[in-house]
Write an enzyme that holds these catalytic residues in place. Structure first.
Site, mmCIF file in Angstrom:
data_model
loop_
_atom_site.group_PDB
_atom_site.id
_atom_site.type_symbol
_atom_site.label_atom_id
_atom_site.label_comp_id
_atom_site.label_asym_id
_atom_site.label_seq_id
_atom_site.Cartn_x
_atom_site.Cartn_y
_atom_site.Cartn_z
ATOM 1 N N ASN A 9 0.879 -1.113 -0.107
ATOM 2 C CA ASN A 9 -0.021 0.008 -0.085
ATOM 3 C C ASN A 9 1.063 1.231 -0.014
ATOM 4 O O ASN A 9 1.373 1.713 1.157
ATOM 5 C CB ASN A 9 -0.854 0.140 1.149
ATOM 6 N N ARG A 93 -2.778 -2.057 -3.476
ATOM 7 C CA ARG A 93 -3.811 -1.102 -3.267
ATOM 8 C C ARG A 93 -3.588 -0.151 -4.183
ATOM 9 O O ARG A 93 -2.671 0.713 -4.083
ATOM 10 C CB ARG A 93 -3.860 -0.565 -1.806
ATOM 11 N N HIS A 181 -12.327 3.426 -0.268
ATOM 12 C CA HIS A 181 -12.280 2.707 1.000
ATOM 13 C C HIS A 181 -13.208 1.206 0.765
ATOM 14 O O HIS A 181 -13.638 0.581 1.717
ATOM 15 C CB HIS A 181 -13.031 3.214 2.180
ATOM 16 N N HIS A 208 -16.347 3.755 8.121
ATOM 17 C CA HIS A 208 -15.015 3.622 8.165
ATOM 18 C C HIS A 208 -14.371 4.931 8.542
ATOM 19 O O HIS A 208 -14.243 6.011 7.684
ATOM 20 C CB HIS A 208 -14.367 3.271 6.756
ATOM 21 N N ARG A 241 -8.676 16.357 5.268
ATOM 22 C CA ARG A 241 -9.687 16.657 3.997
ATOM 23 C C ARG A 241 -11.013 17.184 4.349
ATOM 24 O O ARG A 241 -11.441 16.896 5.567
ATOM 25 C CB ARG A 241 -9.687 15.343 3.683
ATOM 26 N N GLU A 379 -7.374 -4.069 5.555
ATOM 27 C CA GLU A 379 -7.309 -3.949 4.060
ATOM 28 C C GLU A 379 -6.385 -4.872 3.334
ATOM 29 O O GLU A 379 -6.432 -5.285 2.258
ATOM 30 C CB GLU A 379 -7.047 -2.420 3.744
#
Length: 411
Positions: A9, A93, A181, A208, A241, A379
């Site tokens: 990732n 990912r 996600h 999430h 964000r 993940e």
């Protein structure tokens, strides 16, 4: 010698990884870790399945650490730990699969060309994801390279959940709601299917909540709506964000403040959200510990937006059977969970205060019409499972992954 699947990732300044052994049709977690500070002062942190930890600074006396050198450091560490295996597959990912990729795919030159075309859709994520792919191809030329997309889980949304109220030509060109996600949501959905099959067939919202945050409405195991849209900026506020924003604000910043696209990008992605509102930190733990009014304002706004999205997604679902909280905040911040779920009896959610304070798996009261669960997402394990499946290995996810509780991480 055992076969090992490595997951990568890759972000702008970090590479997260896991190593999992394939044995008897199952994935056995061996280790997970990350390298932070790529391009500056890089540090390596890892935890093996037995709990042994490693933490050290990488030698940068000859070269600054880039993604290729970071992967070399990962490989060197794995070899030094005598994990006794060869890497047969590397799962990556990839944040954005655009309108093309609705499931994991083996990477080749043609696929890489398509993924590079999606860089403008995720400029702060996609280039580094692809840098990780290129480094892995060099490090493991004989291993299968597999792309797993954060957008794929949402690709079967109905049109009304994917579109914006713009002329149709923009939708056809790819300006649509993608959602993100997806690997986390898919993992939670699979675990629900195994552990709570009745709930899994019903109407579920998964929240999430971490440094990157979003919510997803899932009906009968399928995503039907997400709070994130064209980019990973939309929806609830996140660590840095902004979340949902009137597009008129962007026009104002351009017209009145004379800000450039790069300046606005930097503001909305890196200096807004909890960090921007509080003026303190993007870390929820620091904000909870702070006595500054701005920290409380940021927390209250975050909670309010999450509650609002729960209501909206429930309307999309036509009811709610289960809500799952996951991610660094969802799994660990009991006060935030309480604030999100309190006074929602009218909505069918009755929280068990003691169970929530203890971080128990079920935090709804006995007899609550809507079940509230805390589930640890993984993940990396979802990526490993996809990679194994593309190698022809069907294996379950029942055996949960090792080590620590998940922390906040970017989308």
């Amino acid at each position: 010698m055992a076969d090992i699947i490595l997951t990568i990732n890759a972000g702008s300044s970090s590479v997260k990884f896991s190593a999992q052994r394939i044995a008897e049709g199952k994935l056995t977690p061996l280790a997970l870790g990350q390298i932070d500070g790529i391009g500056s002062e890089a540090t390596f942190t890892a935890t093996k399945s037995g709990g042994e930890k490693a933490h050290f600074a990488l030698d940068q006396s000859r070269h600054a650490i880039d993604h290729a050198l970071a992967l070399t450091a990962v490989l060197d560490w794995l070899e030094g730990e005598n994990l006794d295996g060869r890497v047969v597959g590397v799962g990556h990912r990839i944040v954005h699969g655009g309108p093309v990729f609705a499931e994991p795919v083996r990477l080749d030159a043609a696929v890489l060309r398509q993924l590079r075309a999606f860089v403008p859709l995720a400029p702060l994520h996609q280039p580094f994801n692809l840098a990780g792919v290129e480094a892995a191809i060099q490090a493991f030329p004989d291993a299968a390279q597999v792309a797993c997309f954060d957008t794929a889980f949402h690709r079967k949304h109905p049109f009304i959940a994917d579109t914006f109220a713009l002329p149709r030509k923009y939708y056809d060109e790819g300006v649509r709601r993608y959602g993100f996600h997806g690997l986390s949501y898919e993992f939670i959905t699979r675990i629900l299917r195994h552990e709570e099959p009745v709930l899994a067939r019903g109407k579920v919202i998964v929240a999430h909540l971490g440094n990157g945050a979003s919510l997803c409405a899932i009906k009968s195991g399928k995503s039907v709506a997400s709070t994130m849209g064209f980019t990973a900026l939309d929806g609830v506020p996140m660590g840095t964000r902004c979340g949902q924003l009137d597009p008129g604000v962007v026009l104002y910043l351009m017209g009145e403040k004379k800000m450039s696209a790069d300046e606005i990008t930097d503001l909305l992605y890196k200096n807004s959200g909890l960090k921007g509102m509080s003026g303190i930190s993007n870390d929820m733990r620091e904000l909870e510990a702070s006595t500054e009014p701005s920290a409380r304002d940021a927390i209250d706004y975050f909670v309010s937006r999450v509650r609002r999205e729960i209501g909206g997604l429930s309307a999309v679902l036509g009811g709610l059977d289960c809500i799952v909280l996951t991610g660094g905040i969802g799994e660990n911040a009991q006060k935030i969970r309480h604030a999100i779920l309190k006074d929602m009896e009218w909505f069918g959610v009755e929280i068990d205060e003691e169970a929530n304070a203890r971080n128990q798996r079920v935090i709804s009261a006995k007899g609550s019409p809507t079940v509230a669960l805390i589930l640890k997402t993984d993940e990396e394990r979802m990526i490993a499972a996809h990679t194994a499946e593309l190698l022809g290995l069907k294996q379950p996810l029942e055996a949960r992954a090792p080590t620590e509780k998940s922390g906040s991480r970017p989308a």
